[in-house]
Design an enzyme around this catalytic site. Structure first.
Site, PDB file in Angstrom:
ATOM      1  N   HIS A  99      56.156  20.926 -67.201  1.00 33.32           N
ATOM      2  CA  HIS A  99      56.897  22.165 -67.419  1.00 33.32           C
ATOM      3  C   HIS A  99      56.236  22.901 -68.635  1.00 33.32           C
ATOM      4  O   HIS A  99      56.029  22.230 -69.696  1.00 33.32           O
ATOM      5  CB  HIS A  99      58.227  21.778 -67.930  1.00 33.32           C
ATOM      6  CG  HIS A  99      59.194  22.854 -68.377  1.00 33.32           C
ATOM      7  ND1 HIS A  99      60.514  23.030 -67.470  1.00 33.32           N
ATOM      8  CD2 HIS A  99      59.085  23.871 -69.149  1.00 33.32           C
ATOM      9  CE1 HIS A  99      61.100  23.953 -68.235  1.00 33.32           C
ATOM     10  NE2 HIS A  99      60.269  24.635 -69.012  1.00 33.32           N
ATOM     11  N   HIS A 101      54.631  24.062 -71.874  1.00 34.95           N
ATOM     12  CA  HIS A 101      55.147  24.279 -73.455  1.00 34.95           C
ATOM     13  C   HIS A 101      53.888  24.307 -74.050  1.00 34.95           C
ATOM     14  O   HIS A 101      52.760  24.021 -73.689  1.00 34.95           O
ATOM     15  CB  HIS A 101      55.694  22.704 -73.505  1.00 34.95           C
ATOM     16  CG  HIS A 101      54.826  21.542 -73.287  1.00 34.95           C
ATOM     17  ND1 HIS A 101      54.773  21.256 -71.752  1.00 34.95           N
ATOM     18  CD2 HIS A 101      53.978  20.742 -73.914  1.00 34.95           C
ATOM     19  CE1 HIS A 101      54.017  19.972 -71.747  1.00 34.95           C
ATOM     20  NE2 HIS A 101      53.567  19.823 -73.033  1.00 34.95           N
TER      21      HIS A 101
HETATM   22  P1  AMP Z   1      51.451  17.218 -72.735  1.00 32.59           P
HETATM   23  O1  AMP Z   1      50.956  16.035 -73.009  1.00 32.59           O
HETATM   24  O2  AMP Z   1      50.976  18.498 -73.500  1.00 32.59           O
HETATM   25  O3  AMP Z   1      52.367  17.590 -71.731  1.00 32.59           O
HETATM   26  O4  AMP Z   1      52.904  17.030 -73.836  1.00 32.59           O
HETATM   27  C1  AMP Z   1      54.267  16.570 -73.623  1.00 32.59           C
HETATM   28  C2  AMP Z   1      54.518  16.181 -75.034  1.00 32.59           C
HETATM   29  O5  AMP Z   1      55.998  16.021 -74.894  1.00 32.59           O
HETATM   30  C3  AMP Z   1      54.145  14.863 -76.004  1.00 32.59           C
HETATM   31  O6  AMP Z   1      53.922  15.488 -77.005  1.00 32.59           O
HETATM   32  C4  AMP Z   1      55.445  13.929 -75.947  1.00 32.59           C
HETATM   33  O7  AMP Z   1      55.470  13.214 -77.017  1.00 32.59           O
HETATM   34  C5  AMP Z   1      56.456  15.139 -75.891  1.00 32.59           C
HETATM   35  N1  AMP Z   1      57.855  14.554 -75.344  1.00 32.59           N
HETATM   36  C6  AMP Z   1      57.969  13.931 -73.987  1.00 32.59           C
HETATM   37  N2  AMP Z   1      59.525  13.733 -73.834  1.00 32.59           N
HETATM   38  C7  AMP Z   1      59.961  14.382 -74.860  1.00 32.59           C
HETATM   39  C8  AMP Z   1      61.523  14.434 -75.297  1.00 32.59           C
HETATM   40  N3  AMP Z   1      62.346  13.838 -74.683  1.00 32.59           N
HETATM   41  N4  AMP Z   1      61.491  15.165 -76.493  1.00 32.59           N
HETATM   42  C9  AMP Z   1      60.772  15.611 -77.312  1.00 32.59           C
HETATM   43  N5  AMP Z   1      59.300  15.337 -77.032  1.00 32.59           N
HETATM   44  C10 AMP Z   1      59.016  14.965 -75.897  1.00 32.59           C
END
Ligand code: AMP
Length: 115
Positions: A99, A101
């Protein structure tokens, strides 16, 4: 999207430390921060990643909202003098949650090294 954790955060069905929100975007603290300030900014609508955003009819509107959010959050955390915004695109690009971000990181010296 039903099984998307970030959609659940966007709908407040899953808890997160939200620091910014409007109709289009929501931002919250990353659960595994890599820097003193580590915020995730994302559109509320489920868009898979940055590559898919390029095909979205409201691409410019969404990017504008993300940009405004990043600047406001930088002010909120007193890091407007120096921060970095990153999006990982696709598995090979380091994306683990599909998703779109943007990672806003800062609060410490980041240096110039990208990888
Ligand atoms: P990416 O690898 O760029 O897809 O980053 C995903 C990010 O989402 C990682 O830095 C995780 O630590 C973070 N993440 C995953 N689940 C959660 C959550 N429930 N709340 C906050 N951060 C999250």
């Amino acid at each position: 999207m039903q099984d998307c954790i970030f959609c659940k955060i966007a709908k407040h069905e899953l808890e997160a430390e939200v620091v910014y929100e409007n109709d289009l975007v929501i931002a919250f603290k990353d659960a595994n921060p890599v820097t003193k300030v580590h915020i995730l900014i994302m559109p509320k609508e489920h868009i898979k990643n940055f590559y898919e955003l390029a095909k979205h009819p409201q691409q410019a509107l969404i990017m504008g909202a993300v940009t405004e959010a990043a600047a406001e959050i930088a002010d909120q955390f007193n890091i407007s003098e120096g921060f970095r915004v990153i999006t990982n695109n696709g598995r090979a690009g380091g994306q683990s949650v599909f998703h779109l971000h943007f990672h806003l990181i800062g609060g410490q010296e980041l240096g110039m090294k990208l990888v």
